[in-house]
Scaffold this motif. Structure first.
Motif, PDB file in Angstrom:
ATOM      1  N   SER A 221      -7.936   0.562   1.070  1.00 42.58           N
ATOM      2  CA  SER A 221      -7.695   1.022  -0.294  1.00 42.58           C
ATOM      3  C   SER A 221      -6.274   1.571  -0.342  1.00 42.58           C
ATOM      4  CB  SER A 221      -8.693   2.117  -0.684  1.00 42.58           C
ATOM      5  OG  SER A 221      -8.427   3.311   0.043  1.00 42.58           O
ATOM      6  N   TRP A 222      -5.735   1.749  -1.547  1.00 41.87           N
ATOM      7  CA  TRP A 222      -4.351   2.209  -1.655  1.00 41.87           C
ATOM      8  C   TRP A 222      -4.180   3.608  -1.062  1.00 41.87           C
ATOM      9  CZ3 TRP A 222      -1.711   6.113  -4.453  1.00 41.87           C
ATOM     10  CH2 TRP A 222      -0.308   5.982  -4.454  1.00 41.87           C
ATOM     11  N   SER A 223      -5.100   4.530  -1.393  1.00 40.62           N
ATOM     12  CA  SER A 223      -4.958   5.896  -0.886  1.00 40.62           C
ATOM     13  C   SER A 223      -5.071   5.919   0.634  1.00 40.62           C
ATOM     14  CB  SER A 223      -6.015   6.816  -1.517  1.00 40.62           C
ATOM     15  OG  SER A 223      -7.320   6.468  -1.089  1.00 40.62           O
ATOM     16  N   ASP A 233      -7.135   7.449  -5.468  1.00 39.26           N
ATOM     17  CA  ASP A 233      -7.428   6.082  -5.910  1.00 39.26           C
ATOM     18  C   ASP A 233      -7.769   6.027  -7.391  1.00 39.26           C
ATOM     19  OD1 ASP A 233      -6.921   4.657  -3.609  1.00 39.26           O
ATOM     20  OD2 ASP A 233      -8.978   4.754  -2.869  1.00 39.26           O
ATOM     21  N   TRP A 321       0.018  -3.853  -0.486  1.00 36.89           N
ATOM     22  CA  TRP A 321       0.277  -2.583  -1.155  1.00 36.89           C
ATOM     23  C   TRP A 321       1.734  -2.173  -1.004  1.00 36.89           C
ATOM     24  CZ3 TRP A 321      -3.079  -1.571  -4.535  1.00 36.89           C
ATOM     25  CH2 TRP A 321      -4.458  -1.567  -4.308  1.00 36.89           C
ATOM     26  N   GLU A 325       3.011   3.963  -7.468  1.00 40.72           N
ATOM     27  CA  GLU A 325       1.936   3.855  -8.442  1.00 40.72           C
ATOM     28  C   GLU A 325       2.358   2.938  -9.577  1.00 40.72           C
ATOM     29  OE1 GLU A 325       1.380   8.310  -8.814  1.00 40.72           O
ATOM     30  OE2 GLU A 325      -0.721   7.642  -8.671  1.00 40.72           O
ATOM     31  N   ALA A 333      -1.903   0.725  -8.583  1.00 38.95           N
ATOM     32  CA  ALA A 333      -0.718   0.891  -7.747  1.00 38.95           C
ATOM     33  C   ALA A 333       0.014  -0.444  -7.679  1.00 38.95           C
ATOM     34  CB  ALA A 333      -1.096   1.349  -6.344  1.00 38.95           C
ATOM     35  N   LYS A 351      -6.393   0.567  -7.315  1.00 40.98           N
ATOM     36  CA  LYS A 351      -6.263   1.267  -6.037  1.00 40.98           C
ATOM     37  C   LYS A 351      -7.483   1.155  -5.119  1.00 40.98           C
ATOM     38  CE  LYS A 351      -3.146   4.876  -7.861  1.00 40.98           C
ATOM     39  NZ  LYS A 351      -3.089   6.324  -8.175  1.00 40.98           N
TER      40      LYS A 351
END
Length: 366
Positions: A221-223, A233, A321, A325, A333, A351
């Motif tokens: 995931s992005w986070s 996220d 990624w 953001e 993102a 995200k």
């Protein structure tokens, strides 16, 4: 036969690529879904986004049967009838023999084809399910054998990565970049994710560790990829106590470590654009495994990701990624996306989707 090729890139029906305010800059044309489709009308074809792999790109114990499944359908009564009318079929190149693609017909219905004896032959809907899922890509084709790679060992887990080095003369910087996607963290099945802070959770395509361990790397995931609290996220950075994390800078040149090793950071937009091959489209950046030229050894793979609640788009596109953001939507993102034909340097994705990252060694600008 009128065909329109399509690439689907969103995590759900709210695809960020279609948002009118998104600035999607590409090397050859604009990056919205409509232009991605029209730019893909060519005899190259696009591999399907199924869990089974393109038969011309695989080398597993059942890879020969994968090719035969396409050949058998074309030798059936129905297939022979279609094949005999070769003037109505699109030609395919000899090197694409056995390769498959997905297209939309004039009624925008999904049609699947296999390259056989110089033509794209329509496949019955059931044929793809007959292709063995135990066959994998032949990863001996991943890298450019004419490139002299460096090597880096991640001290955290001992994994070894090939690297490429090049000079960015305009900014007088030297880049050292991993030539494969990062593969760090604890693998978990996608339905067993705990999102526990302090533990890097990675996902492997189809929940199969083979993909993580063979160049495609982990999906995050992005986070998770940025090393932020999981609440980020769905929230803007610094928006609340649940997401207190912030970047050191909002610049496209930010060197943000994320889950990369110490002394390395997540490849940012500026560095993507600085790759020597990007000015010539994705063909120069793609691994030879996916019919690319791989000019500088970047060896990009079309590895898909976890999107719309399922693993999809293996062989169709690669999306990475970025440490940025979306700007006006907390759930999104920024990403860099490439398929067989073009590079979208500033796309975006939700995200919580699971995508790979590339890492580059920290450097100073003279």
């Amino acid at each position: 036969m009128a065909l329109v090729f399509a690439v689907f890139t969103a995590c759900d029906s709210g695809s960020s690529s279609a948002d009118p305010d998104l600035i999607a800059e590409v090397s050859n044309s604009s990056g919205d879904d409509e232009n991605l489709s029209s730019s893909s009308v060519t005899d190259k074809g696009t591999s399907s986004g199924r869990s089974s792999k393109s038969s011309s790109s695989i080398s597993g114990k059942n890879s020969s049967s994968s090719v035969n499944s396409g050949s058998d359908t074309s030798s059936s009564d129905e297939g022979s009838s279609v094949k005999s009318s070769s003037s109505s079929l699109d030609p395919c190149k000899e090197e694409y023999e056995g390769r498959e693609k997905i297209s939309l017909d004039e009624n925008r219905q999904r049609v699947e084809f296999v390259c056989h004896d110089g033509f794209w032959i329509p496949l019955p809907k059931s044929s793809l399910s007959e292709i063995s899922s135990s066959s994998y890509y032949d990863m001996s084709k991943q890298y450019n054998e004419n490139i002299k790679y460096g090597e880096f060992t991640d001290p955290r887990d001992g994994k070894v990565y090939r690297t490429i080095t090049y000079e960015d003369k305009p900014v007088k910087a030297t880049y050292v970049i991993m030539a494969s996607n990062l593969n760090y963290g604890e693998m978990v099945p996608v339905d067993s994710a705990t999102n526990a802070d302090g533990v890097v959770e990675k996902f492997c395509y189809n929940d199969d560790p083979w993909y993580c361990d063979n160049g495609f790397g982990g999906l995050y995931s992005w986070s998770e990829a940025m090393g932020f609290h999981r609440a980020c996220d769905t929230l803007f950075l610094g928006a609340s106590a649940d997401c207190p994390d912030v970047f050191d800078s909002l610049s496209t040149r930010i060197q943000h470590q994320g889950i990369c090793p110490d002394g390395w950071h997540v490849l940012n937009e500026f560095e993507w654009r600085g790759l020597p091959a990007t000015g010539f489209g994705s063909f120069q950046m793609l691994s030879k495994l996916f019919m690319g030229k791989d000019q500088v050894g970047f060896s990009a793979l079309l590895g898909g990701g976890y999107l719309r609640g399922k693993y999809k788009s293996m062989g169709v596109y690669g999306e990475y990624w970025l440490p940025a953001e979306r700007g006006n939507k907390a759930l999104y993102a920024q990403t860099t996306l490439l398929d067989e034909y073009e590079v979208v340097f500033r796309d975006s994705e939700q995200k919580p989707c699971k995508l790979p990252i590339r890492c580059v060694m920290n450097y100073s600008v003279d």
